[in-house]
Design a protein around this motif. Structure first.
Motif, mmCIF file in Angstrom:
data_model
loop_
_atom_site.group_PDB
_atom_site.id
_atom_site.type_symbol
_atom_site.label_atom_id
_atom_site.label_comp_id
_atom_site.label_asym_id
_atom_site.label_seq_id
_atom_site.Cartn_x
_atom_site.Cartn_y
_atom_site.Cartn_z
ATOM 1 N N LEU A 1 5.324 -68.238 10.889
ATOM 2 C CA LEU A 1 4.290 -67.224 10.748
ATOM 3 C C LEU A 1 4.579 -66.240 11.853
ATOM 4 O O LEU A 1 4.661 -66.712 13.128
ATOM 5 C CB LEU A 1 3.161 -67.790 10.886
ATOM 6 C CG LEU A 1 2.284 -68.727 9.532
ATOM 7 C CD1 LEU A 1 1.285 -69.348 10.198
ATOM 8 C CD2 LEU A 1 2.283 -67.736 8.289
ATOM 9 N N HIS A 2 4.248 -65.157 11.694
ATOM 10 C CA HIS A 2 4.291 -64.047 13.020
ATOM 11 C C HIS A 2 2.662 -63.493 12.848
ATOM 12 O O HIS A 2 2.294 -63.159 11.959
ATOM 13 C CB HIS A 2 5.061 -62.772 12.508
ATOM 14 C CG HIS A 2 6.339 -63.197 12.576
ATOM 15 N ND1 HIS A 2 7.184 -63.627 13.597
ATOM 16 C CD2 HIS A 2 7.330 -62.957 11.562
ATOM 17 C CE1 HIS A 2 8.423 -63.981 13.093
ATOM 18 N NE2 HIS A 2 8.589 -63.397 12.072
ATOM 19 N N ILE A 3 1.896 -64.351 13.626
ATOM 20 C CA ILE A 3 0.527 -64.239 13.928
ATOM 21 C C ILE A 3 0.633 -63.181 15.014
ATOM 22 O O ILE A 3 0.468 -63.332 16.049
ATOM 23 C CB ILE A 3 -0.154 -65.633 14.248
ATOM 24 C CG1 ILE A 3 0.061 -66.676 13.365
ATOM 25 C CG2 ILE A 3 -1.493 -65.325 14.476
ATOM 26 C CD1 ILE A 3 -0.670 -67.907 13.433
ATOM 27 N N ASN A 4 0.313 -61.790 14.558
ATOM 28 C CA ASN A 4 0.005 -60.818 15.437
ATOM 29 C C ASN A 4 -1.237 -60.183 15.543
ATOM 30 O O ASN A 4 -2.163 -60.587 14.931
ATOM 31 C CB ASN A 4 1.169 -59.523 15.031
ATOM 32 C CG ASN A 4 2.653 -60.092 14.796
ATOM 33 O OD1 ASN A 4 2.867 -61.139 15.505
ATOM 34 N ND2 ASN A 4 3.483 -59.363 14.566
ATOM 35 N N VAL A 5 -1.494 -59.660 16.733
ATOM 36 C CA VAL A 5 -2.731 -59.036 16.878
ATOM 37 C C VAL A 5 -2.884 -57.623 17.239
ATOM 38 O O VAL A 5 -2.225 -57.130 18.159
ATOM 39 C CB VAL A 5 -3.827 -59.897 18.044
ATOM 40 C CG1 VAL A 5 -5.105 -59.155 18.148
ATOM 41 C CG2 VAL A 5 -3.580 -61.347 17.716
ATOM 42 N N LEU A 6 -3.524 -56.769 16.624
ATOM 43 C CA LEU A 6 -3.537 -55.304 16.839
ATOM 44 C C LEU A 6 -4.880 -55.179 17.776
ATOM 45 O O LEU A 6 -5.934 -55.607 17.217
ATOM 46 C CB LEU A 6 -3.862 -54.395 15.839
ATOM 47 C CG LEU A 6 -2.659 -54.677 14.763
ATOM 48 C CD1 LEU A 6 -3.035 -53.940 13.486
ATOM 49 C CD2 LEU A 6 -1.169 -54.172 15.191
ATOM 50 N N PRO A 7 -4.916 -54.695 19.021
ATOM 51 C CA PRO A 7 -5.933 -54.890 19.712
ATOM 52 C C PRO A 7 -7.000 -53.664 19.359
ATOM 53 O O PRO A 7 -6.544 -52.483 18.505
ATOM 54 C CB PRO A 7 -5.701 -54.629 20.881
ATOM 55 C CG PRO A 7 -4.382 -53.736 20.894
ATOM 56 C CD PRO A 7 -3.881 -54.439 19.562
ATOM 57 N N GLY B 1 4.660 -63.660 7.072
ATOM 58 C CA GLY B 1 6.146 -64.250 7.621
ATOM 59 C C GLY B 1 6.703 -64.993 6.414
ATOM 60 O O GLY B 1 6.487 -64.938 5.205
ATOM 61 N N HIS B 2 7.629 -65.780 6.949
ATOM 62 C CA HIS B 2 8.599 -66.620 5.773
ATOM 63 C C HIS B 2 7.921 -68.088 5.652
ATOM 64 O O HIS B 2 8.262 -69.020 6.379
ATOM 65 C CB HIS B 2 9.912 -66.879 6.646
ATOM 66 C CG HIS B 2 10.427 -65.552 7.399
ATOM 67 N ND1 HIS B 2 10.690 -64.751 6.817
ATOM 68 C CD2 HIS B 2 10.644 -65.567 8.810
ATOM 69 C CE1 HIS B 2 11.108 -63.532 7.793
ATOM 70 N NE2 HIS B 2 11.226 -64.150 9.010
ATOM 71 N N GLU C 1 7.853 -64.455 0.997
ATOM 72 C CA GLU C 1 7.141 -63.722 2.259
ATOM 73 C C GLU C 1 5.717 -63.672 1.928
ATOM 74 O O GLU C 1 5.286 -63.062 1.084
ATOM 75 C CB GLU C 1 7.986 -62.201 2.516
ATOM 76 C CG GLU C 1 9.416 -62.420 2.838
ATOM 77 C CD GLU C 1 9.495 -62.992 4.320
ATOM 78 O OE1 GLU C 1 8.988 -62.497 5.340
ATOM 79 O OE2 GLU C 1 10.391 -63.881 4.509
ATOM 80 N N LEU C 2 4.731 -64.203 2.904
ATOM 81 C CA LEU C 2 3.544 -63.961 3.018
ATOM 82 C C LEU C 2 3.231 -62.601 3.608
ATOM 83 O O LEU C 2 3.667 -62.262 4.703
ATOM 84 C CB LEU C 2 2.739 -65.120 3.686
ATOM 85 C CG LEU C 2 1.408 -64.782 3.705
ATOM 86 C CD1 LEU C 2 0.719 -65.170 2.545
ATOM 87 C CD2 LEU C 2 0.557 -65.731 4.901
ATOM 88 N N ILE C 3 2.342 -61.911 2.709
ATOM 89 C CA ILE C 3 1.649 -60.440 3.181
ATOM 90 C C ILE C 3 0.594 -60.347 3.089
ATOM 91 O O ILE C 3 0.073 -60.290 1.740
ATOM 92 C CB ILE C 3 2.501 -59.290 2.646
ATOM 93 C CG1 ILE C 3 4.088 -59.353 2.591
ATOM 94 C CG2 ILE C 3 2.173 -57.895 2.904
ATOM 95 C CD1 ILE C 3 4.878 -58.459 1.871
ATOM 96 N N PRO C 4 -0.393 -60.323 4.264
ATOM 97 C CA PRO C 4 -1.606 -59.941 3.983
ATOM 98 C C PRO C 4 -2.314 -58.502 3.697
ATOM 99 O O PRO C 4 -1.297 -57.802 3.918
ATOM 100 C CB PRO C 4 -2.490 -60.346 5.310
ATOM 101 C CG PRO C 4 -1.149 -60.239 6.336
ATOM 102 C CD PRO C 4 0.009 -60.367 5.632
#
Lengths: 478, 478
Positions: free
Chosen positions: B389-395, B382-383, B256-259
């Protein structure tokens, strides 16, 4: 008909050039026959397109003029699916000139290829990039990737890596109306609606012609261990399998049941082989472990052997001490198939049952054969980690030819009935084609047949492609 | 309508008894809403059949009277597929009372269950028999096997064991006309014509209702090792993956990749967590190895760590020295999802690209988001062993609600365009449902849409089941 035939050939030649279209009887000879020597009739013509666009052109033309077509790979199928038929003259579409490796991406563990690539070629190119394409079959020197996809090929490594169904990431298909479906994605995960790719896998050329594929690769194994273990019974082999799965993590890549008779057949076919063990035993298991990285495979195997001998599941065994010795052990597995061929016409089946029912299935099938013909020899071997058995029967040597074919039919029916009672399948890996159609139809509910026919009609409403394979043809073709 | 509604409820109640049919607004409440709190309208009624025959009866009745239906599992879907709609009133068919473990066969590594079984229940029963059902999801405490099949569920173990598509041997389905398709075979290999099972997998309840399944088990892992490794970049994580696949045989079960931002979000959600490393790093990989039998997993992992630090792919790392420490590391992975929820409304995506394109995709997506809204935070995790990838955005925190939804829409479009350029998929594991329908249709060729619609018509010509999910409804239902 003849006028129409020459008109069709003329059109096809205009599309592909003279070298792309064969129609003289001699030139078509080798496209009429499969590996086992079966043939059903002459093709209308054989076309040899060089790329996807040419396939699409040919198919579009045939669709428009209601000409039947049959895609053809490496002639290694076992159910007469790729053989042209003369009942409704077919254009054979051979993929043999489409052999391009399109792209290899080791970081993505994937490889895009033309569907006419030979399996062995694909395996070699993967290895050159330190990768591994795990599909492994006796026919790998001539079978093509497109055929492997069309038949959802299996083989000895299914246990660990899955069937072709699990080894394809993407696909390009020319549909029966000549349109191209482009699904050549190189994605390990993709959940976009109904999975067409999985529908083409195993459709045996009746829903479209696979022209390209993206294959899923693994790291190239760096070490392997092979062993031949002797066992008292089939039951013991099944118990050994459960033990081995647990003792060897997921590193078990092959697990083949070999009865003593098969060992003898191997010696008949390859006289240079000698028995790796001092004593004859009723059954053997040939198993292989593969790994990359720092794993003590030999230690793992010795540990398994000790534990299984202690519990009397295994009676004796030999661990290959070199690659050469491992090859010798695998030669037994290959030679026993040749040994059967040397005995002349015989019954070959390809069934599967739950692994826990294997022993009962073999016992009951052997009894059923004996009841019909006491002098026949039943041999049951195969990939038992997949529940996949080849229960074959060698008839008495002195039987007259006309009696023989009747006997083999009766024996097959009896074995299939045993398989039914074990909740099994009459085709584990070879597919349906024409040979198993009757057996399939007899075992399918009306509900199921309606769905299968409905799907066929979506892709090929006129039954132009692979007509009469899997499902009976109800086509309107000329 | 109301007269008809009560007539329908009366009929259903006569079939299932009062406890099997809910129709009062309060009783239906929890069937209107999914895990994330979305709702689209009230159901006509909720039925809760106790077995396959009852499902078939209800569906047969609805088919005959052209009443729309939607199957419903554990309400954990993420694309609004199982929510009832009030545009064409739907009967919700909940599988929650079908929770029987039908049969477990450890020798065959298989298990037959009702489709309403909760994933966690299935995993527990498998373990009681020294086996393992590998599907592993955040929602496993409430999601149902039927839903897992309908959506071809993924999760953290796909890398090694595959998606649900690779974990199902057999299936029982009630078709949209009320007929039962019995495909409950427990076979590891079966090549009998078109594979209907694979078509139901991922069809999101639009082709039939899965009522039972035979699941494929593995041996229960006896040991595992978990590590959190720190890396300079996404690019390094991709290189580490290729290295780890080779160094760890097939024993890698999660990667799992975690930034760094996700690490911070985890700390926000679970204040008891502390940074397992002394320094903050740009990226992390959480990986797990599992094995049965005598394998030195710790040695294997140390070996990987040494080699990857030497090649400067990895900067630092911690190997969990106990199960408890491993749980702490996994808590980071879970808490970072909660951390995002705590930040309020935000954009969630679920995309996949070739593994080799991950780094480029993250870079371009981040740039595209910044260009639209410089104050937004892009997090990509993500996996990555699956290219998922879960490319999510926090506004920005201070954004007005009406502006927000417009912004999130624009950002999604921009990210999907980047994914298109990387030859990726806009839905790696969550499916299409209603949420991704527009994006799917915009990316599908006419050729493909014709096939998908044709298949739907074979199974459900009146668009009664799951109407409007995946494909637009063209139904004639009332």
């Amino acid at each position: 008909m003849n006028d129409r035939k020459y008109e069709i050939i003329e059109h096809l030649t205009a599309m592909l050039g003279a070298s792309g279209v064969l129609h003289e009887s001699g030139d078509c000879e080798r496209y009429r026959r499969d590996w086992a020597g079966h043939e059903l009739g002459a093709p209308l013509a054989v076309v040899r397109p060089k790329n996807t666009e040419e396939v699409a052109q040919v198919v579009g033309f045939c669709h428009e003029h209601r000409v039947c077509m049959v895609p053809q790979g490496g002639h290694t199928g076992l159910v007469k699916g790729a053989l042209p038929d003369s009942r409704y003259p077919e254009v054979v579409i051979s993929l043999e000139r489409m052999t391009r490796i399109r792209h290899i991406d080791p970081l993505n563990f994937s490889m895009a290829v033309d569907s006419g690539c030979i399996l062995e070629q694909v395996k070699r190119v993967a290895e050159e990039h330190d990768c591994f394409f795990p599909l492994s079959l006796g026919a790998q020197g001539s079978c093509q990737i497109g055929g492997n996809i069309a038949t959802n090929a299996g083989g000895v490594n299914v246990l660990r890596y899955g069937m072709m169904r699990e080894l394809v990431l993407g696909m390009e298909v020319v549909l029966p109306n000549g349109e191209i479906w482009n699904g050549m994605q190189a994605l390990h995960k993709d959940n976009r609606g109904y999975n067409l790719q999985q529908l083409f896998l195993g459709s045996e050329g009746t829903l479209g012609i696979v022209t390209g594929a993206v294959l899923k690769l693994s790291p190239r194994p760096e070490q392997s261990q092979t062993a031949l273990l002797a066992l008292p019974s089939v039951e013991a082999a099944v118990r050994l399998y459960a033990q081995a799965r647990r003792a060897c993590s997921d590193l078990l890549s092959a697990f083949e049941l070999i009865p003593r008779q098969c060992m003898e057949l191997a010696f008949e076919a390859s006289p240079q082989l000698s028995d790796p063990l001092d004593t004859a035993y009723p059954h053997y298991v040939l198993l292989e472990l593969d790994a990359t990285g720092p794993v003590d495979l030999a230690g793992m195997l010795e540990h398994l052997l000790e534990a299984s001998m202690e519990s009397e599941v295994v009676l004796d065994g030999v661990l290959a001490s070199s690659g050469q010795q491992a090859d010798q052990l695998w030669l037994i597995r290959e030679s026993m198939v040749e040994g059967q061929l040397l005995r002349g016409e015989h019954l070959r089946t390809d069934v599967s049952v739950p692994i826990s029912a294997i022993s009962r299935c073999v016992e009951q099938a052997t009894a059923a054969v004996s009841a019909i013909e006491p002098k026949a020899t039943t041999i049951a071997y195969g990939h038992i980690g997949d529940g996949n058995l080849h229960i074959n029967v060698l008839p008495p040597a002195d039987m007259a030819k006309d009696q023989l074919s009747h006997l083999l039919g009766r024996l097959e029916t009896a074995i299939f009935e045993v398989v039914d009672r074990c909740d099994g399948s009459i085709s584990a890996e070879h597919g349906i084609g024409r040979s198993k159609q009757e057996a399939l139809l007899a075992r399918s509910s009306e509900t199921e047949l309606k769905l299968l026919a409905g799907i066929k009609a979506v892709f090929d409403p006129h039954h132009l492609m692979g007509a009469g394979r899997i499902l009976p043809s109800t086509g309107e073709a000329s």
